[in-house]
Design an enzyme around this catalytic site. Structure first.
Site, mmCIF file in Angstrom:
data_model
loop_
_atom_site.group_PDB
_atom_site.id
_atom_site.type_symbol
_atom_site.label_atom_id
_atom_site.label_comp_id
_atom_site.label_asym_id
_atom_site.label_seq_id
_atom_site.Cartn_x
_atom_site.Cartn_y
_atom_site.Cartn_z
ATOM 1 N N GLU A 237 6.635 0.169 -4.700
ATOM 2 C CA GLU A 237 8.087 0.366 -4.650
ATOM 3 C C GLU A 237 8.698 -0.981 -5.014
ATOM 4 O OE1 GLU A 237 10.105 0.701 -0.910
ATOM 5 O OE2 GLU A 237 11.755 1.814 -1.782
ATOM 6 N N ASP B 82 5.047 0.929 0.196
ATOM 7 C CA ASP B 82 6.452 0.948 0.610
ATOM 8 C C ASP B 82 7.000 -0.481 0.716
ATOM 9 O OD1 ASP B 82 8.708 2.538 1.901
ATOM 10 O OD2 ASP B 82 8.301 1.077 3.483
HETATM 11 C C1 NOJ Z 1 11.506 2.692 1.432
HETATM 12 C C2 NOJ Z 1 11.349 4.161 1.703
HETATM 13 O O1 NOJ Z 1 11.324 4.849 0.488
HETATM 14 C C3 NOJ Z 1 12.493 4.555 2.594
HETATM 15 O O2 NOJ Z 1 12.595 5.957 2.734
HETATM 16 C C4 NOJ Z 1 12.314 3.881 3.911
HETATM 17 O O3 NOJ Z 1 13.415 4.190 4.737
HETATM 18 C C5 NOJ Z 1 12.212 2.359 3.749
HETATM 19 N N1 NOJ Z 1 11.351 1.978 2.659
HETATM 20 C C6 NOJ Z 1 11.671 1.733 4.995
HETATM 21 O O4 NOJ Z 1 10.320 2.059 5.156
#
Ligand code: NOJ
Length: 574
Positions: A294, A225
């Site tokens: 991500e 993430d």
């Molecule tokens: C990316 C995640 O996909 C999202 O849902 C989240 O709110 C943020 N990172 C913070 O962790």
């Protein structure tokens, strides 16, 4: 229609018979050409009637997931959490939130998935914890606490003035004042998600231990993430304000000046962490652990870096460019797919169309041809070279169901940003299994955590399973072809007809010489597409239809293929 859909499905199944040896080779790196299914556990299947999805619910649906041709499931966070950000605020990295089940349920999910050759990928949130995590509770307890340096604490510039202009991605200042210790802490996301201090080796080691913990429990990978936001500028310099042509600050949906993120994103240090995470992953060779990132980066050059100079970082940084063009811009799709084919060395691209943070596929819809548009999009993502990620429910055509009233919003992003930014509830609604009340997600009469969209009466697994022209059937055939057809599984990719502004077409050619042409009409008008057989590297003008938009004829000549609006063909060259 000369060749019926069921025949095409039969052809796909027939191709499967000769695929055993190839699958064995692909097992070397299981994620190559794989289909990964993202599940938002709160919304997939409620097994205990509390209106919230859970792990046992997912386990009970593994046969369905298998029927889609899925190789791995990415579970968004299931750890104990106050659920401010629905799990992305973690209070304990080595357990399961009771709302979702227990560690035993998790083990059963992994074991049952394994029986079906499906792998489980965890979401690993390294940038921040919950403010309820014992690490933060200790850190906030006093300036002298040994955990103080686990988070990013700073003095304000002056009384009531935060250290600098940094903002939370979820709106307003990224600094939260703590009256008890008279300092601010930094949070890239919600104030309840304080950022960890990755310059502290103790933080790093704790997180590598978390990685080991889940690998030992049998997971096959991690989706990392917000991985580019681990580090911030140590000098705490202000971020650049983005300005319009007249020099005025641009304003974002939260009413704040738009910032360039040049001091809080992609800072030096990230790649060292990625290498270390990879070393840990690779120290369990039998498990073939994959690291997915991500990775919101602006160019293929930046994406290339995420694989590592020596291919020793992420195996699958997400390509968040191709699927997120957000309109049918044929030249742009062509260019970005070609970039992914040529700009990342011998690595595997990972194409993503949508997820729990972005509106579903129907953002491309025109309200008239949506089913055909869904087929176009799934073909672009799945029939392209690389690994593909699909978001639960897209395979049945679930649409974005944004709340109409502020009082119905659950996602704090939508509460802060209303009405300009309505949050992410729309893409997180419960999975639609049947046409019954509560769509088979929860028992009838239970209040589900987000409402069941009215479209569930038509778009649901039960009603689409038996229909040859449904989105679900399309997806299943496509998923099978991605595994069983040599060209679609491992072929290289060449974009065709570079001057065509209406039709995106590409050639996939396998090492064994077999080839498939994919053709997608990106417009609401009929089109005629022409291929020079020489350009396709085939002497023949004849192609067999692997898959086509329902209700269309098989093409007769490669030199003149008529396409209906948003029509699709997948053709096996002979
Ligand atoms: C990316 C995640 O996909 C999202 O849902 C989240 O709110 C943020 N990172 C913070 O962790």
């Amino acid at each position: 229609m000369r060749r019926h859909w069921t025949c095409m499905i039969g052809l796909a199944a027939g191709l499967a018979l000769c695929s055993g040896a190839l699958n064995a080779a692909a097992a070397q790196r299981w994620w190559k050409g794989a289909l990964i299914y993202e599940i938002y556990p709160r919304s997939f299947q409620d097994s205990n009637g509390d209106g919230i999805g859970d792990l046992n619910g997912i386990t009970g649906r593994l046969d369905y997931i298998k029927s889609l041709g899925i190789d791995a499931i990415w579970l968004t966070p299931i750890y104990p959490s106050p659920q401010v950000d629905f799990g992305y605020d973690i209070a304990d990295y080595q357990s399961v939130d009771p709302k979702y089940g227990t560690l035993k349920d998790f083990d059963r999910l992994v074991a049952e998935a394994k029986k079906r050759n499906i792998r489980i990928i965890m979401d690993l949130v390294l940038n921040h914890t919950s403010d309820m995590h014992p690490w933060f509770v200790a850190s906030a307890s006093s300036r002298n606490n040994p955990k103080r340096e686990w988070y990013v604490w700073r003095d304000g510039k002056a009384a009531g003035v935060p250290p600098n202009n940094w903002q939370s991605a979820f709106g307003h200042s990224a600094w939260q004042y703590d009256a008890k210790t008279s300092q601010y802490y930094y949070h890239k996301f919600y104030a309840q998600q304080p950022d960890l201090n990755w310059r502290n080796p103790a933080v790093q080691n704790a997180m590598y231990d978390v990685e080991r913990f889940w690998i030992r429990r049998g997971v096959a990978g991690f989706r990392l993430d917000a991985i580019t936001t681990l580090y911030e500028d140590p000098k705490l310099r202000d971020e650049t304000i983005v300005r319009d042509k007249a020099g005025r600050p641009e304003i974002n949906a939260f009413g704040d000046p738009r910032l360039a993120n040049d001091r809080t994103d992609n800072m030096p240090g990230v790649h060292d962490v990625l290498r270390k995470l990879r070393q840990v992953a690779d120290s369990y060779p039998a498990q073939q652990v994959v690291l997915i990132g991500e990775t919101w980066v602006g160019s293929v050059g930046e994406l290339r870096k995420m694989y590592g100079v020596h291919n020793d970082e992420l195996q699958l940084p997400m390509d968040l460019q191709v699927g997120f063009i957000d309109k049918f811009d044929t030249p742009r799709f062509r260019m970005l797919i070609n970039d992914a084919e040529t700009g990342i060395g011998s690595n595997e691209p990972l194409f993503v169309l949508d997820n729990h943070d972005r509106p579903r596929w129907d953002r491309y819809g025109d309200g008239v041809h949506n089913a055909d548009i869904g087929r176009v999009l799934s073909t672009v993502i799945i029939a392209s070279r690389g690994t593909a990620m699909y978001y639960y429910g897209d395979e049945i055509g679930m649409v974005t169901s944004t709340p109409a009233r502020k009082q119905d919003v659950r996602d704090p992003v939508g509460i802060t940003g209303w009405p300009k930014e309505k949050g992410r509830d729309g893409e997180r609604t419960p999975m639609q299994w049947t046409a019954a009340p509560n769509a088979g997600f929860s028992p009838p009469g239970v209040k589900t955590w987000l409402p069941i969209p009215p479209g569930s009466v038509k778009a649901n697994v039960a009603s689409e399973s038996g229909r040859s022209d449904s989105m679900l059937t399309w997806f299943r055939v496509l998923g099978r072809l991605k595994h069983d057809n040599a060209a679609l599984r491992e072929g290289d990719e060449t974009m065709l007809n570079p001057g065509d502004a209406n039709v995106l077409s590409w050639l996939r050619k396998a090492p064994d010489g077999s080839a498939v042409v994919a053709i997608c009409n990106f417009t609401a008008k009929p089109q005629m597409v022409r291929f020079d057989p020489k350009m396709l590297g085939t002497g023949s003008r004849i192609a067999a239809t692997l898959l086509k938009t329902p209700g269309t004829e098989d093409p007769v000549l490669l030199s003149a293929i008529p396409l209906k609006p948003f029509g699709v063909y997948l053709l096996q060259l002979r």
